[in-house]
Write a protein that holds these residues in place. Structure first.
Motif, mmCIF file in Angstrom:
data_model
loop_
_atom_site.group_PDB
_atom_site.id
_atom_site.type_symbol
_atom_site.label_atom_id
_atom_site.label_comp_id
_atom_site.label_asym_id
_atom_site.label_seq_id
_atom_site.Cartn_x
_atom_site.Cartn_y
_atom_site.Cartn_z
ATOM 1 N N ALA A 9 83.882 35.702 -3.741
ATOM 2 C CA ALA A 9 84.166 34.354 -4.185
ATOM 3 C C ALA A 9 84.951 33.896 -5.166
ATOM 4 O O ALA A 9 84.756 32.507 -5.196
ATOM 5 C CB ALA A 9 82.417 33.959 -4.749
ATOM 6 N N ILE A 10 85.394 35.238 -5.763
ATOM 7 C CA ILE A 10 86.760 34.550 -6.970
ATOM 8 C C ILE A 10 87.612 34.471 -6.196
ATOM 9 O O ILE A 10 89.039 35.060 -6.971
ATOM 10 C CB ILE A 10 86.019 34.835 -8.582
ATOM 11 C CG1 ILE A 10 86.174 36.237 -7.892
ATOM 12 C CG2 ILE A 10 85.029 34.334 -8.678
ATOM 13 C CD1 ILE A 10 85.786 37.239 -9.376
ATOM 14 N N ALA A 11 87.708 35.408 -5.069
ATOM 15 C CA ALA A 11 89.199 35.680 -4.340
ATOM 16 C C ALA A 11 89.881 34.390 -3.995
ATOM 17 O O ALA A 11 89.478 33.182 -4.512
ATOM 18 C CB ALA A 11 89.091 36.285 -2.771
ATOM 19 N N ALA A 12 91.240 35.004 -4.785
ATOM 20 C CA ALA A 12 92.665 33.580 -4.112
ATOM 21 C C ALA A 12 92.241 32.579 -3.023
ATOM 22 O O ALA A 12 91.758 33.202 -1.865
ATOM 23 C CB ALA A 12 94.029 34.311 -4.146
ATOM 24 N N GLY A 13 92.052 31.444 -3.502
ATOM 25 C CA GLY A 13 91.914 30.645 -1.632
ATOM 26 C C GLY A 13 90.530 30.228 -2.365
ATOM 27 O O GLY A 13 90.146 29.062 -1.386
ATOM 28 N N GLN A 14 89.537 30.860 -2.801
ATOM 29 C CA GLN A 14 88.051 30.172 -2.641
ATOM 30 C C GLN A 14 88.098 29.045 -3.458
ATOM 31 O O GLN A 14 89.288 28.492 -3.928
ATOM 32 C CB GLN A 14 87.226 31.606 -3.193
ATOM 33 C CG GLN A 14 86.946 32.450 -2.022
ATOM 34 C CD GLN A 14 86.206 31.869 -0.958
ATOM 35 O OE1 GLN A 14 85.422 31.584 -1.601
ATOM 36 N NE2 GLN A 14 86.216 32.908 -0.217
ATOM 37 N N ASP A 15 87.862 27.807 -2.854
ATOM 38 C CA ASP A 15 86.811 27.096 -4.046
ATOM 39 C C ASP A 15 86.667 27.563 -4.918
ATOM 40 O O ASP A 15 85.434 28.046 -5.918
ATOM 41 C CB ASP A 15 85.687 26.117 -3.157
ATOM 42 C CG ASP A 15 85.035 25.237 -3.657
ATOM 43 O OD1 ASP A 15 85.616 24.402 -5.508
ATOM 44 O OD2 ASP A 15 84.263 24.351 -3.905
ATOM 45 N N ILE A 16 86.712 26.436 -6.351
ATOM 46 C CA ILE A 16 86.919 27.591 -8.093
ATOM 47 C C ILE A 16 85.785 26.962 -8.423
ATOM 48 O O ILE A 16 85.215 27.527 -9.065
ATOM 49 C CB ILE A 16 87.998 26.850 -8.580
ATOM 50 C CG1 ILE A 16 89.596 27.698 -8.258
ATOM 51 C CG2 ILE A 16 87.698 28.223 -10.501
ATOM 52 C CD1 ILE A 16 90.269 27.463 -8.691
ATOM 53 N N ASN A 17 85.567 25.806 -8.363
ATOM 54 C CA ASN A 17 83.886 25.382 -8.580
ATOM 55 C C ASN A 17 83.026 26.088 -8.252
ATOM 56 O O ASN A 17 81.954 26.216 -8.927
ATOM 57 C CB ASN A 17 84.221 23.921 -8.459
ATOM 58 C CG ASN A 17 85.299 22.768 -8.877
ATOM 59 O OD1 ASN A 17 84.651 22.235 -9.984
ATOM 60 N ND2 ASN A 17 86.454 22.295 -7.895
ATOM 61 N N LYS A 18 83.143 26.640 -6.752
ATOM 62 C CA LYS A 18 82.126 26.762 -6.821
ATOM 63 C C LYS A 18 81.775 28.105 -7.077
ATOM 64 O O LYS A 18 80.654 28.454 -7.258
ATOM 65 C CB LYS A 18 82.073 27.137 -4.528
ATOM 66 C CG LYS A 18 81.077 27.888 -4.244
ATOM 67 C CD LYS A 18 80.998 28.245 -2.973
ATOM 68 C CE LYS A 18 79.983 28.502 -2.158
ATOM 69 N NZ LYS A 18 80.623 28.932 -0.148
ATOM 70 N N ALA A 19 82.939 29.355 -7.136
ATOM 71 C CA ALA A 19 82.837 30.143 -7.790
ATOM 72 C C ALA A 19 82.864 30.336 -9.483
ATOM 73 O O ALA A 19 80.972 31.162 -9.795
ATOM 74 C CB ALA A 19 84.206 30.518 -7.879
ATOM 75 N N ILE A 20 83.068 29.116 -10.160
ATOM 76 C CA ILE A 20 82.632 29.071 -11.349
ATOM 77 C C ILE A 20 80.764 28.695 -11.372
ATOM 78 O O ILE A 20 80.513 29.279 -12.277
ATOM 79 C CB ILE A 20 82.980 28.186 -12.031
ATOM 80 C CG1 ILE A 20 84.315 28.750 -12.381
ATOM 81 C CG2 ILE A 20 82.604 28.143 -13.288
ATOM 82 C CD1 ILE A 20 85.916 27.416 -13.020
ATOM 83 N N GLU A 21 80.433 28.347 -9.658
ATOM 84 C CA GLU A 21 79.309 28.098 -10.221
ATOM 85 C C GLU A 21 78.020 28.728 -9.886
ATOM 86 O O GLU A 21 77.288 29.373 -10.516
ATOM 87 C CB GLU A 21 79.020 26.892 -9.485
ATOM 88 C CG GLU A 21 77.194 26.576 -9.375
ATOM 89 C CD GLU A 21 77.144 25.789 -7.812
ATOM 90 O OE1 GLU A 21 75.981 25.694 -7.594
ATOM 91 O OE2 GLU A 21 77.983 25.171 -8.018
ATOM 92 N N LEU A 22 78.703 29.792 -9.202
ATOM 93 C CA LEU A 22 78.292 31.483 -8.971
ATOM 94 C C LEU A 22 78.071 31.938 -9.997
ATOM 95 O O LEU A 22 76.874 32.942 -10.134
ATOM 96 C CB LEU A 22 79.090 31.756 -7.858
ATOM 97 C CG LEU A 22 79.015 31.577 -6.628
ATOM 98 C CD1 LEU A 22 79.661 32.242 -5.192
ATOM 99 C CD2 LEU A 22 77.067 31.609 -6.077
ATOM 100 N N LEU A 23 79.457 32.116 -11.154
ATOM 101 C CA LEU A 23 79.407 33.331 -12.377
ATOM 102 C C LEU A 23 78.191 32.467 -13.249
ATOM 103 O O LEU A 23 77.842 32.984 -14.096
ATOM 104 C CB LEU A 23 80.578 33.568 -12.587
ATOM 105 C CG LEU A 23 81.787 33.807 -11.934
ATOM 106 C CD1 LEU A 23 83.343 33.421 -11.899
ATOM 107 C CD2 LEU A 23 81.544 35.230 -11.592
ATOM 108 N N LYS A 24 78.735 31.526 -13.387
ATOM 109 C CA LYS A 24 77.306 30.871 -13.873
ATOM 110 C C LYS A 24 76.328 31.497 -13.672
ATOM 111 O O LYS A 24 75.468 31.703 -14.661
ATOM 112 C CB LYS A 24 77.792 29.142 -14.463
ATOM 113 C CG LYS A 24 78.522 28.491 -15.189
ATOM 114 C CD LYS A 24 78.525 27.431 -15.455
ATOM 115 C CE LYS A 24 79.880 26.887 -16.114
ATOM 116 N NZ LYS A 24 80.078 25.523 -16.652
ATOM 117 N N GLY A 25 75.736 31.487 -13.150
ATOM 118 C CA GLY A 25 73.614 31.808 -12.736
ATOM 119 C C GLY A 25 73.647 30.743 -12.995
ATOM 120 O O GLY A 25 73.592 29.753 -12.970
ATOM 121 N N LYS A 26 71.861 31.293 -13.036
ATOM 122 C CA LYS A 26 71.334 29.898 -14.020
ATOM 123 C C LYS A 26 70.231 30.568 -14.746
ATOM 124 O O LYS A 26 69.364 29.632 -15.259
ATOM 125 C CB LYS A 26 69.756 30.177 -12.081
ATOM 126 C CG LYS A 26 70.563 29.884 -10.630
ATOM 127 C CD LYS A 26 69.284 29.567 -9.563
ATOM 128 C CE LYS A 26 69.653 29.227 -8.460
ATOM 129 N NZ LYS A 26 68.815 29.673 -7.536
#
Length: 469
Positions: A9-26
């Motif tokens: 999810a956080i690899a280069a080229g991925q959508d950063i907004n999506k990666a941050i959303e995943l990292l924040k969790g719920k």
């Protein structure tokens, strides 16, 4: 989410907004703004004129009411910190071989350089105030090598605290087994133009990544990558701890009630504090202020008498005393104010332990969090020692170090020694060298022992000379 999915999810080229959303969790962030209002006595409800209104008198004028706030939240929190870390935790270790001794010495020096005893108190205070805290360990490369840690290295190991109180949002991410697979922090920095810039940084076992919101060059929105660094120790360099509630959560309503009662009690005291004269009939004149032999004149049938407060509000006094007692009891906070302890006199060490028993039980409860917290800290620092001194990697893996929390207590050492000497038939328990070391009055025990021996020999030579005469 597992580690493989996170890395993808956080690899280069991925959508950063999506990666941050995943990292924040719920996760739900702590309500720090509410905690600050409760902790800061100036923001208590008793000072809010909308909730505690001033009185409007019959003639339309406004009478200011008393507003008494008490910083019990701060007292409860600070006292909990003092009992937990008033005495620095001990590193318990039995190093095997020279290599492990070097590892232990390096860790002790790193802790000393980073003033860990004071840092422990800071960490506990922030957790108790805002329910969570984290610390981050990182190496700083110097221009020249040093041997402060017992080996040559260009690095100095440093630590910093992350806490919500200062505006940080903490996002630990755990896998299905409860292991931390990432830790992220959202924070705000002000740029040279005075504009607030949102940052988001993530730590994994492989790397550290920093993003910021918006592109200053293109003026585009969204997130852009600022930096990406390899994690040199192969484990997340973060220690994270949390508790369910702030330290005063279960007595917040009691504190509000006390402030309300005592403020109203002060209003009543103001009303009855100076004497009031009740006059029946027509009054001709009053005595002047400060006049000697004061007289009040009235016409036929006029009477005057002082109004007195026939009985104090015993029910209110009882409620205040009861609330105070429950406030200290429910938070396991000993009342060690001067008024509370002045009548105790000289008490033994056993009595002191009983006096602080509840506070020590609270420390035991805190150890559920801090035992694991301090163990992870040691493991992270060990990993950095292995990185800085590769020759010690095997010793870093083999050494077993535990951290032992020591609840604060005023030691009755004289009483303890007296009891032990009596039990030992009146004979000394320890050597002079050990007693000198335990006194805390000397820095170099060996030199002090040599000096004591020299003085003893000198005294004996004087005794021989006097006997010869």
């Amino acid at each position: 989410m597992n580690l493989t999915e996170l890395r993808a999810a956080i690899a280069a080229g991925q959508d950063i907004n999506k990666a941050i959303e995943l990292l924040k969790g719920k996760r739900t962030l702590p309500k720090v703004d509410d905690f600050k209002k409760q902790y800061d006595v100036k923001q208590h409800e008793v000072f809010d004129t909308a909730k505690r209104k001033d009185k409007t008198l019959a003639d339309g004028t406004l009478e200011m009411v008393n507003r008494l706030g008490f910083s019990f939240q701060e007292l409860i929190t600070e006292r909990a910190v003092s009992f937990l870390f008033g005495l620095p935790p001990k590193l318990v270790c039995d190093p095997q071989g020279e290599g492990q001794k070097k590892v232990l010495a390096a860790i002790n020096r790193i802790f000393k350089d980073n003033k860990i005893p004071s840092f422990n108190a800071e960490i506990a205070l922030e957790m108790f105030k805002s329910t969570e805290v984290a610390e981050c360990w990182f190496p700083v490369k110097k221009d020249v090598e040093h041997e402060d840690y017992g080996f040559k290295t260009p690095f100095k190991l440093r630590v910093m605290a992350f806490n919500p109180w200062d505006g940080n949002e903490l996002y630990p991410l755990f896998d299905e087994t409860g292991d931390m697979i990432a830790f992220s922090r959202a924070y705000v920095l002000v740029d040279e133009a005075g504009k607030n810039i949102n940052y988001f940084e993530t730590y994994t076992d492989a790397e550290k990544i920093v993003w910021k919101e918006g592109d200053a060059v293109a003026g585009a929105g969204g997130w852009v990558q600022v930096s990406r660094e390899t994690n040199v120790i192969g484990k997340i360099p973060i220690v994270y701890g949390r508790q369910k509630e702030v330290e005063w959560a279960n007595v917040e309503s009691i504190i509000k009630r006390l402030e309300y009662l005592l403020s109203n009690f002060a209003d009543t005291d103001d009303y009855h504090g100076s004497p009031t004269i009740f006059v029946q009939g027509e009054l001709k004149n009053m005595a002047k202020k400060g006049e000697s032999g004061k007289l009040i004149e009235g016409k036929n049938g006029a009477t005057a008498e002082y109004l007195s407060w026939s009985h104090a509000p015993e029910a209110i006094k009882l409620e205040i005393e009861t609330l105070l007692r429950f406030m200290f009891s429910l938070t396991q906070t000993p009342d060690i104010s001067f008024e509370a302890v002045k009548g105790l006199g000289e008490i033994s060490g056993v009595a002191l332990k009983m006096l602080f028993l509840d506070a020590h039980l609270k420390v035991k409860k805190k150890q559920r969090v801090f035992d694991a917290y301090l163990e992870r800290r040691v493991n992270i620092v060990k990993a950095f020692v292995g990185m800085m001194a590769t020759s010690l990697k095997a010793d870093v893996s083999a050494i077993d170090i535990e951290t032992e929390i020591q609840p604060f207590i005023i030691d009755d050492e004289a009483g303890l020694v007296s009891r032990l000497v009596t039990a030992n038939g009146g004979k000394p328990l320890i050597s002079k060298k050990t007693a000198t070391a335990l006194s805390g009055l000397v820095d170099n025990v060996e030199e002090e022992m040599k000096q004591m021996q020299a003085e003893s020999q000198q005294e004996r030579s004087f005794d021989v000379t006097e006997t010869a005469f």
